[in-house]
Motif scaffolding. Structure first.
Motif, PDB file in Angstrom:
ATOM      1  N   ILE A  53       0.843  -1.200   0.000  1.00 18.42           N
ATOM      2  CA  ILE A  53       0.000   0.000   0.000  1.00 18.42           C
ATOM      3  C   ILE A  53       0.877   1.248   0.000  1.00 18.42           C
ATOM      4  CG2 ILE A  53      -1.732   1.295   1.307  1.00 18.42           C
ATOM      5  CD1 ILE A  53      -2.706  -1.398   2.420  1.00 18.42           C
ATOM      6  N   PHE A  54       1.905   1.239   0.829  1.00 18.97           N
ATOM      7  CA  PHE A  54       2.782   2.398   1.016  1.00 18.97           C
ATOM      8  C   PHE A  54       3.546   2.748  -0.255  1.00 18.97           C
ATOM      9  CE2 PHE A  54       7.349   3.217   2.385  1.00 18.97           C
ATOM     10  CZ  PHE A  54       7.206   4.586   2.480  1.00 18.97           C
ATOM     11  N   ILE A  55       4.175   1.751  -0.881  1.00 21.10           N
ATOM     12  CA  ILE A  55       5.029   2.016  -2.037  1.00 21.10           C
ATOM     13  C   ILE A  55       4.231   2.000  -3.345  1.00 21.10           C
ATOM     14  CG2 ILE A  55       7.026   1.207  -3.351  1.00 21.10           C
ATOM     15  CD1 ILE A  55       8.142   0.059  -0.749  1.00 21.10           C
ATOM     16  N   ALA A  56       3.525   0.896  -3.593  1.00 23.94           N
ATOM     17  CA  ALA A  56       2.812   0.771  -4.870  1.00 23.94           C
ATOM     18  C   ALA A  56       1.667   1.773  -4.984  1.00 23.94           C
ATOM     19  CB  ALA A  56       2.282  -0.655  -5.023  1.00 23.94           C
ATOM     20  N   GLY A  57       0.956   2.009  -3.889  1.00 25.56           N
ATOM     21  CA  GLY A  57      -0.194   2.902  -3.950  1.00 25.56           C
ATOM     22  C   GLY A  57       0.167   4.354  -4.143  1.00 25.56           C
ATOM     23  N   THR A  58       1.309   4.782  -3.619  1.00 26.84           N
ATOM     24  CA  THR A  58       1.683   6.198  -3.693  1.00 26.84           C
ATOM     25  C   THR A  58       2.225   6.574  -5.066  1.00 26.84           C
ATOM     26  OG1 THR A  58       2.210   6.205  -1.329  1.00 26.84           O
ATOM     27  CG2 THR A  58       3.090   8.002  -2.638  1.00 26.84           C
ATOM     28  N   GLU A  59       3.299   5.935  -5.493  1.00 27.53           N
ATOM     29  CA  GLU A  59       3.978   6.344  -6.720  1.00 27.53           C
ATOM     30  C   GLU A  59       3.117   6.104  -7.958  1.00 27.53           C
ATOM     31  OE1 GLU A  59       6.587   7.975  -9.262  1.00 27.53           O
ATOM     32  OE2 GLU A  59       6.552   8.084  -7.074  1.00 27.53           O
ATOM     33  N   THR A  60       2.382   4.988  -8.014  1.00 28.18           N
ATOM     34  CA  THR A  60       1.559   4.716  -9.190  1.00 28.18           C
ATOM     35  C   THR A  60       0.454   5.752  -9.346  1.00 28.18           C
ATOM     36  OG1 THR A  60       0.229   3.193  -7.850  1.00 28.18           O
ATOM     37  CG2 THR A  60       1.995   2.237  -9.179  1.00 28.18           C
ATOM     38  N   SER A  61      -0.133   6.166  -8.229  1.00 31.78           N
ATOM     39  CA  SER A  61      -1.190   7.174  -8.288  1.00 31.78           C
ATOM     40  C   SER A  61      -0.637   8.510  -8.756  1.00 31.78           C
ATOM     41  CB  SER A  61      -1.847   7.335  -6.911  1.00 31.78           C
ATOM     42  OG  SER A  61      -2.417   6.121  -6.473  1.00 31.78           O
ATOM     43  N   VAL A  62       0.542   8.880  -8.246  1.00 27.90           N
ATOM     44  CA  VAL A  62       1.179  10.141  -8.657  1.00 27.90           C
ATOM     45  C   VAL A  62       1.465  10.119 -10.155  1.00 27.90           C
ATOM     46  CG1 VAL A  62       3.234  11.573  -8.424  1.00 27.90           C
ATOM     47  CG2 VAL A  62       2.170  10.596  -6.392  1.00 27.90           C
ATOM     48  N   ALA A  63       2.061   9.044 -10.649  1.00 31.99           N
ATOM     49  CA  ALA A  63       2.398   8.942 -12.072  1.00 31.99           C
ATOM     50  C   ALA A  63       1.139   9.027 -12.936  1.00 31.99           C
ATOM     51  CB  ALA A  63       3.146   7.641 -12.344  1.00 31.99           C
ATOM     52  N   SER A  64       0.075   8.354 -12.505  1.00 28.69           N
ATOM     53  CA  SER A  64      -1.171   8.375 -13.279  1.00 28.69           C
ATOM     54  C   SER A  64      -1.752   9.780 -13.351  1.00 28.69           C
ATOM     55  CB  SER A  64      -2.197   7.420 -12.658  1.00 28.69           C
ATOM     56  OG  SER A  64      -1.733   6.088 -12.666  1.00 28.69           O
ATOM     57  N   LEU A  65      -1.762  10.481 -12.220  1.00 25.66           N
ATOM     58  CA  LEU A  65      -2.317  11.836 -12.195  1.00 25.66           C
ATOM     59  C   LEU A  65      -1.488  12.807 -13.043  1.00 25.66           C
ATOM     60  CD1 LEU A  65      -3.303  12.120  -8.417  1.00 25.66           C
ATOM     61  CD2 LEU A  65      -4.877  12.200 -10.353  1.00 25.66           C
ATOM     62  N   VAL A  66      -0.163  12.725 -12.912  1.00 24.42           N
ATOM     63  CA  VAL A  66       0.709  13.645 -13.657  1.00 24.42           C
ATOM     64  C   VAL A  66       0.576  13.416 -15.155  1.00 24.42           C
ATOM     65  CG1 VAL A  66       3.119  14.236 -14.132  1.00 24.42           C
ATOM     66  CG2 VAL A  66       2.339  13.980 -11.771  1.00 24.42           C
ATOM     67  N   TRP A  67       0.575  12.150 -15.589  1.00 27.95           N
ATOM     68  CA  TRP A  67       0.462  11.881 -17.023  1.00 27.95           C
ATOM     69  C   TRP A  67      -0.929  12.225 -17.547  1.00 27.95           C
ATOM     70  CZ3 TRP A  67       4.104  11.617 -20.390  1.00 27.95           C
ATOM     71  CH2 TRP A  67       5.381  11.180 -20.014  1.00 27.95           C
ATOM     72  N   THR A  68      -1.957  12.050 -16.713  1.00 26.24           N
ATOM     73  CA  THR A  68      -3.310  12.441 -17.122  1.00 26.24           C
ATOM     74  C   THR A  68      -3.371  13.945 -17.372  1.00 26.24           C
ATOM     75  OG1 THR A  68      -4.333  10.624 -15.887  1.00 26.24           O
ATOM     76  CG2 THR A  68      -5.738  12.501 -16.435  1.00 26.24           C
ATOM     77  N   MET A  69      -2.801  14.717 -16.440  1.00 29.12           N
ATOM     78  CA  MET A  69      -2.795  16.168 -16.612  1.00 29.12           C
ATOM     79  C   MET A  69      -1.951  16.581 -17.818  1.00 29.12           C
ATOM     80  SD  MET A  69      -4.828  17.455 -14.481  1.00 29.12           S
ATOM     81  CE  MET A  69      -4.411  19.152 -14.855  1.00 29.12           C
ATOM     82  N   THR A  70      -0.856  15.865 -18.064  1.00 27.03           N
ATOM     83  CA  THR A  70      -0.014  16.167 -19.221  1.00 27.03           C
ATOM     84  C   THR A  70      -0.790  15.990 -20.522  1.00 27.03           C
ATOM     85  OG1 THR A  70       1.962  15.434 -18.024  1.00 27.03           O
ATOM     86  CG2 THR A  70       2.128  15.561 -20.421  1.00 27.03           C
ATOM     87  N   GLU A  71      -1.525  14.889 -20.616  1.00 27.30           N
ATOM     88  CA  GLU A  71      -2.318  14.641 -21.818  1.00 27.30           C
ATOM     89  C   GLU A  71      -3.453  15.641 -21.955  1.00 27.30           C
ATOM     90  OE1 GLU A  71      -1.717  12.471 -24.325  1.00 27.30           O
ATOM     91  OE2 GLU A  71       0.177  12.189 -23.276  1.00 27.30           O
ATOM     92  N   LEU A  72      -4.083  16.028 -20.831  1.00 30.06           N
ATOM     93  CA  LEU A  72      -5.162  17.018 -20.890  1.00 30.06           C
ATOM     94  C   LEU A  72      -4.651  18.378 -21.353  1.00 30.06           C
ATOM     95  CD1 LEU A  72      -7.238  16.171 -17.669  1.00 30.06           C
ATOM     96  CD2 LEU A  72      -7.972  15.908 -20.040  1.00 30.06           C
ATOM     97  N   LEU A  73      -3.446  18.751 -20.926  1.00 34.30           N
ATOM     98  CA  LEU A  73      -2.864  20.024 -21.364  1.00 34.30           C
ATOM     99  C   LEU A  73      -2.575  20.029 -22.863  1.00 34.30           C
ATOM    100  CD1 LEU A  73      -0.418  20.713 -18.387  1.00 34.30           C
ATOM    101  CD2 LEU A  73      -2.451  22.050 -18.992  1.00 34.30           C
ATOM    102  N   LYS A  74      -2.342  18.854 -23.423  1.00 29.49           N
ATOM    103  CA  LYS A  74      -2.097  18.752 -24.860  1.00 29.49           C
ATOM    104  C   LYS A  74      -3.394  18.711 -25.666  1.00 29.49           C
ATOM    105  CE  LYS A  74       0.933  15.529 -25.872  1.00 29.49           C
ATOM    106  NZ  LYS A  74       1.640  14.217 -25.771  1.00 29.49           N
ATOM    107  N   LYS A  75      -4.515  18.428 -24.979  1.00 32.41           N
ATOM    108  CA  LYS A  75      -5.818  18.342 -25.646  1.00 32.41           C
ATOM    109  C   LYS A  75      -6.798  19.243 -24.891  1.00 32.41           C
ATOM    110  CE  LYS A  75      -4.956  13.594 -27.158  1.00 32.41           C
ATOM    111  NZ  LYS A  75      -3.567  13.553 -26.686  1.00 32.41           N
ATOM    112  N   LEU A  76      -6.810  20.517 -25.272  1.00 28.01           N
ATOM    113  CA  LEU A  76      -7.575  21.522 -24.519  1.00 28.01           C
ATOM    114  C   LEU A  76      -9.078  21.271 -24.561  1.00 28.01           C
ATOM    115  CD1 LEU A  76      -5.587  24.761 -25.429  1.00 28.01           C
ATOM    116  CD2 LEU A  76      -5.379  23.291 -23.412  1.00 28.01           C
ATOM    117  N   GLY A  77      -9.569  20.667 -25.641  1.00 29.35           N
ATOM    118  CA  GLY A  77     -10.999  20.352 -25.706  1.00 29.35           C
ATOM    119  C   GLY A  77     -11.394  19.351 -24.639  1.00 29.35           C
TER     120      GLY A  77
END
Length: 344
Positions: free
Chosen positions: A298-322
């Motif tokens: 929970i401590f290791i897998a739950g933290t870093e994977t969630s951070v990576a998912s959120l950051v990459w999601t925001m990165t893709e959203l910034l590239k697709k403004l619609g």
């Protein structure tokens, strides 16, 4: 110097052993792959490359969606297409269910006692059942709803304060703070989000865990070279960090044992695991090590994977403004129905 001379003397024999292994592999129908060097195979092509995922994608264009890489003494299958991934992970999932036994992962998982690194067998199925039925069922997840809501609101307020002060927002740091606060409150019953020594210790443990799990141990690819890991200090670093992490888990368990008689309120994951240990009706005899490895997942897998998912999601959203605009409208509509429209 003596060890180096012995290694050089043994090198021809090692090359012969490796060549024999390759001949054995050639007798079996295996996918093609790039030619490698004697003894080390294709290791140099990955270790000397700053973007190994792109390099393997380029290789797949030449050798196909299924190819093999010789990483030292380990023959490795590389899957590079959705169709082949489905074949490996669904059609032939039993053959690919278990993870390779790597030194760092085995050490931090107490020799594969957890769910992530345990081999696929009756023990793994029982541990997975314990987690699904007792820890991550819908009722338990819903009971932590207020924690998630409070921490997300805190993050939104931080972003709003940064915007008001015309400050840049470091999304990686902010999402790490969010996910670690949620997971720590849910799993450990405490938060490390406040500034100070505890937060610094928590984040340093997380960073070191990621570094150790991703480290290259020579003995993972050359089993006879454990002495090299000891010589370079990697084995010592792994052992030292394991003791620090074990002490961290033990302190959390001791705090829960000390506070158990006086505690009244919401149970966290550690509470549930300690109750299962006392219950004694499970197929597995729950020890402290079993509790620690679940907390590790929970401590290791739950933290870093969630951070990576959120950051990459925001990165893709910034590239697709619609898509970004539609997501903003959906979030604001949902928050508006709950009375939080001003915070969106």
């Amino acid at each position: 110097m003596t060890a180096l001379l012995l290694f050089l003397l043994a090198l021809p024999l090692l090359c012969f052993v490796l060549q024999s292994c390759r001949k054995k592999h050639r007798a079996m129908p295996i996918p093609p792959g790039p030619p490698g060097l004697p003894f080390i195979g294709n290791l140099h092509q990955l270790l000397d490359n700053s973007t190994p995922h792109l390099y393997q994608w380029q290789l797949s264009k030449k050798y196909g969606p299924l190819m093999t890489l010789q990483l030292g003494f380990k023959l490795t299958l590389v899957v590079s297409s959705a169709k082949m991934a489905k074949e490996a992970l669904k059609t032939h999932n039993l053959e690919f269910a278990s993870r390779p036994l790597l030194l760092g992962q085995q050490k931090l998982s107490y020799n594969g006692l957890d769910v992530v690194f345990a081999p696929y067998n009756d023990y793994w199925r029982e541990m997975r059942k314990i987690c699904v039925v007792n820890l991550f069922n819908s009722k338990r997840v819903q009971s932590f709803h207020s924690i998630r809501e409070v921490e997300v609101s805190r993050m939104i307020n931080k972003i709003a304060n940064h915007a008001s002060a015309s400050k840049l927002t470091n999304l990686s740091e902010l999402t790490l703070s969010l996910t670690s606060a949620i997971i720590c409150r849910i799993a450990f019953g405490k938060s490390y989000d406040d500034e100070g020594a505890e937060k610094s210790k928590f984040h340093s443990l997380l960073e070191e865990a990621e570094s150790v799990l991703g480290s290259f141990f020579k003995s993972d690819h050359f089993p006879f070279m454990r002495w090299v890991d000891r010589l370079t200090g990697q084995s010592t670093r792994l052992e030292k960090f394991f003791k620090e992490l074990d002490l961290f888990y033990q302190e959390i368990i001791d705090e829960h044992l000390d506070d158990e008689s006086a505690k009244s309120g919401q149970e966290d994951i550690t509470d549930v695991l300690l109750h299962l240990q006392k219950d004694g009706t499970l197929a597995i005899d729950i020890k402290f090590d079993h509790i620690k490895v679940v907390l590790m997942d929970i401590f290791i897998a739950g933290t870093e994977t969630s951070v990576a998912s959120l950051v990459w999601t925001m990165t893709e959203l910034l590239k697709k403004l619609g898509a970004m605009k539609r997501a903003q409208e959906e979030v604001r509509n949902k928050l508006g129905k709950k009375g939080f429209a001003d915070e969106s």
